[in-house]
Motif scaffolding. Sequence first.
Motif, PDB file in Angstrom:
ATOM      1  N   LEU A  13       0.846  -1.207   0.000  1.00  0.00           N
ATOM      2  CA  LEU A  13       0.000   0.000   0.000  1.00  0.00           C
ATOM      3  C   LEU A  13       0.876   1.250   0.000  1.00  0.00           C
ATOM      4  CD1 LEU A  13      -1.237  -2.155   2.447  1.00  0.00           C
ATOM      5  CD2 LEU A  13      -3.202  -0.738   1.915  1.00  0.00           C
ATOM      6  N   GLU A  47      -1.032   6.943   2.636  1.00  0.00           N
ATOM      7  CA  GLU A  47      -1.752   8.211   2.421  1.00  0.00           C
ATOM      8  C   GLU A  47      -1.771   9.052   3.694  1.00  0.00           C
ATOM      9  OE1 GLU A  47      -5.224   7.408  -0.697  1.00  0.00           O
ATOM     10  OE2 GLU A  47      -5.327   6.090   1.040  1.00  0.00           O
ATOM     11  N   GLY A  91      -3.505   3.396   3.703  1.00  0.00           N
ATOM     12  CA  GLY A  91      -2.797   3.371   2.424  1.00  0.00           C
ATOM     13  C   GLY A  91      -3.692   2.895   1.294  1.00  0.00           C
ATOM     14  N   ARG A  92      -3.245   3.232   0.089  1.00  0.00           N
ATOM     15  CA  ARG A  92      -3.961   2.823  -1.131  1.00  0.00           C
ATOM     16  C   ARG A  92      -3.224   1.622  -1.712  1.00  0.00           C
ATOM     17  NH1 ARG A  92      -2.396   4.821  -5.618  1.00  0.00           N
ATOM     18  NH2 ARG A  92      -1.396   6.539  -4.528  1.00  0.00           N
ATOM     19  N   ILE A 125      -1.431  -0.689  -4.036  1.00  0.00           N
ATOM     20  CA  ILE A 125      -0.806  -0.490  -5.353  1.00  0.00           C
ATOM     21  C   ILE A 125      -0.359  -1.814  -5.975  1.00  0.00           C
ATOM     22  CG2 ILE A 125      -0.122   1.936  -5.090  1.00  0.00           C
ATOM     23  CD1 ILE A 125       2.660   0.973  -4.244  1.00  0.00           C
ATOM     24  N   GLY A 136      -6.059   0.226  -5.851  1.00  0.00           N
ATOM     25  CA  GLY A 136      -6.603   1.586  -5.974  1.00  0.00           C
ATOM     26  C   GLY A 136      -7.491   1.969  -4.797  1.00  0.00           C
ATOM     27  N   GLU A 137      -7.954   0.968  -4.024  1.00  0.00           N
ATOM     28  CA  GLU A 137      -8.808   1.270  -2.860  1.00  0.00           C
ATOM     29  C   GLU A 137      -7.942   1.569  -1.631  1.00  0.00           C
ATOM     30  OE1 GLU A 137     -12.534   0.855  -2.334  1.00  0.00           O
ATOM     31  OE2 GLU A 137     -12.228   1.424  -4.431  1.00  0.00           O
ATOM     32  N   SER A 138      -8.518   2.349  -0.692  1.00  0.00           N
ATOM     33  CA  SER A 138      -7.782   2.693   0.529  1.00  0.00           C
ATOM     34  C   SER A 138      -8.233   1.839   1.713  1.00  0.00           C
ATOM     35  CB  SER A 138      -8.008   4.165   0.867  1.00  0.00           C
ATOM     36  OG  SER A 138      -7.432   4.967  -0.118  1.00  0.00           O
ATOM     37  N   TYR A 139      -7.268   1.448   2.507  1.00  0.00           N
ATOM     38  CA  TYR A 139      -7.530   0.584   3.659  1.00  0.00           C
ATOM     39  C   TYR A 139      -6.775   1.096   4.888  1.00  0.00           C
ATOM     40  CZ  TYR A 139      -9.146  -2.854   0.211  1.00  0.00           C
ATOM     41  OH  TYR A 139      -9.818  -3.494  -0.797  1.00  0.00           O
ATOM     42  N   GLU A 198       5.742   3.350   1.361  1.00  0.00           N
ATOM     43  CA  GLU A 198       4.863   2.196   1.181  1.00  0.00           C
ATOM     44  C   GLU A 198       5.009   1.251   2.367  1.00  0.00           C
ATOM     45  OE1 GLU A 198       6.081   0.562  -2.637  1.00  0.00           O
ATOM     46  OE2 GLU A 198       5.844   2.546  -3.548  1.00  0.00           O
ATOM     47  N   PRO A 217     -11.382  -1.637   4.938  1.00  0.00           N
ATOM     48  CA  PRO A 217     -11.622  -0.542   3.996  1.00  0.00           C
ATOM     49  C   PRO A 217     -11.923   0.782   4.697  1.00  0.00           C
ATOM     50  CG  PRO A 217     -12.912  -2.483   3.400  1.00  0.00           C
ATOM     51  CD  PRO A 217     -12.318  -2.765   4.750  1.00  0.00           C
ATOM     52  N   PRO A 227      -9.482   9.809   5.867  1.00  0.00           N
ATOM     53  CA  PRO A 227      -8.300   8.950   5.993  1.00  0.00           C
ATOM     54  C   PRO A 227      -7.399   9.329   7.177  1.00  0.00           C
ATOM     55  CG  PRO A 227      -8.557   9.712   3.727  1.00  0.00           C
ATOM     56  CD  PRO A 227      -9.583  10.439   4.537  1.00  0.00           C
TER      57      PRO A 227
END
Length: 351
Positions: free
Chosen positions: A30, A33, A76-77, A79, A91-94, A133, A144, A150
């Motif tokens: 991830l 973010e 994080g998103r 990747i 692409g989703e954030s968790y 990362e 999620p 965030p």
Amino acid sequence: MKAWAVVRNNEPLECIEVKTPEPTGTQVVLAVEACGVCHSDLHFWKGSYNLGGGKTMTLTDRGVTLPRAPGHEVVGRVIAAGPNASGVTVGESYIVYPWIGCGHCDDCLNEDDNLCTAQKSIGVIQHGGFAGEVVAPHPRYLVPVGDLDPALASTFACSGITVYSAIQKVMPIAPDKPIVLIGAGGLGLAAIAMLRAFGHRAIVSVDLDPAKRQAALDMGATAAVDGGGEGVAQAIIEAAGGPVRAVIDFVNATSTAAAGFGALAKGGRLVNVGVAGGELSLSLAGMVFRAASVVGSNTGSVKDLRAVVELARSGKLPAMPVTRFPKDEANDVLQKLKHGEITGRAVLVEA
Ligand code: NAD
Ligand code: ZN
């Protein structure tokens, strides 16, 4: 990738280049973010813990090698994901659960990784959110973010679950019976928010700093006590209207634990959460006559993380104050936290 890392304890973090992770098996990578800055990151930066009795524990004793990027409150998103990582969407954030266990002991199989004795925690044993990362070893450690903020959601990964788990250890307590929280920093304010989500109405907050006491009252504490000087136990008892059944100590130094224990009613419970450190001397017969308990509380589980996120989604969990800082200010933020200049949580975000 770039990582703001502890290279030498007690010296400024350095922005270093570390190997960009490539996921294998069930791993998920991830891009960070948001990363909350916990006081535990400060202990990590200092590199040792006061165990009491003149003993200290160093990071090396905990299996840490430097350089290491701290940061365990990560959103994080995704990747990249390994071939066996199912159920995550690139692409989703968790929110990343950081207190990763060995994965195969009874506690890990029960999703109580925080009780595992062979932890590989993110931001401690592996690079954390001060890096660009992070790697989650399995999708089961990801929750999620959805439409949550965030920066606030990142704090759930440590402060949220830590206060949730500590509060479970004193419940059930009637909503109008006081619960005492020592320390009104990131954890203390998160605990006030959590108690309000549970409908609790009597919350006594204790802090040395008048500004933090005011922040506690603003967050919903019903009384605030100056934790400085002599007679703190008595001041707590007075503010609470009598000895109390529950004290949660988010500082947990020799003086605060003694004050918290001293304020307990018969049947009362002191929960140790902070790691300022020191020792507490107890009368063994006194423990029996007072039917008292003292219990340590170590973060929370991924089950707790799901529960905290559900509470936040339900709209019942008030937001604690978070202040965003660009990640490049990581050093300044650690210094600000050290000097008590952060109200609630500082959260590093990508500039
Ligand atoms: P913080 O720096 O945000 O807040 C600490 C607060 O305690 C500040 O408001 C400060 O004024 C207050 N304080 C300091 N000394 C005091 C005293 N003697 N009496 C009363 N108040 C005092 O820190 P935080 O992020 O909330 O973390 C608190 C502690 O909890 C740290 O030691 C951290 O490492 C620990 N922690 C433990 C767990 C766990 O699982 N047990 C998890 C996260 C953090
Ligand atoms: Zn933490």
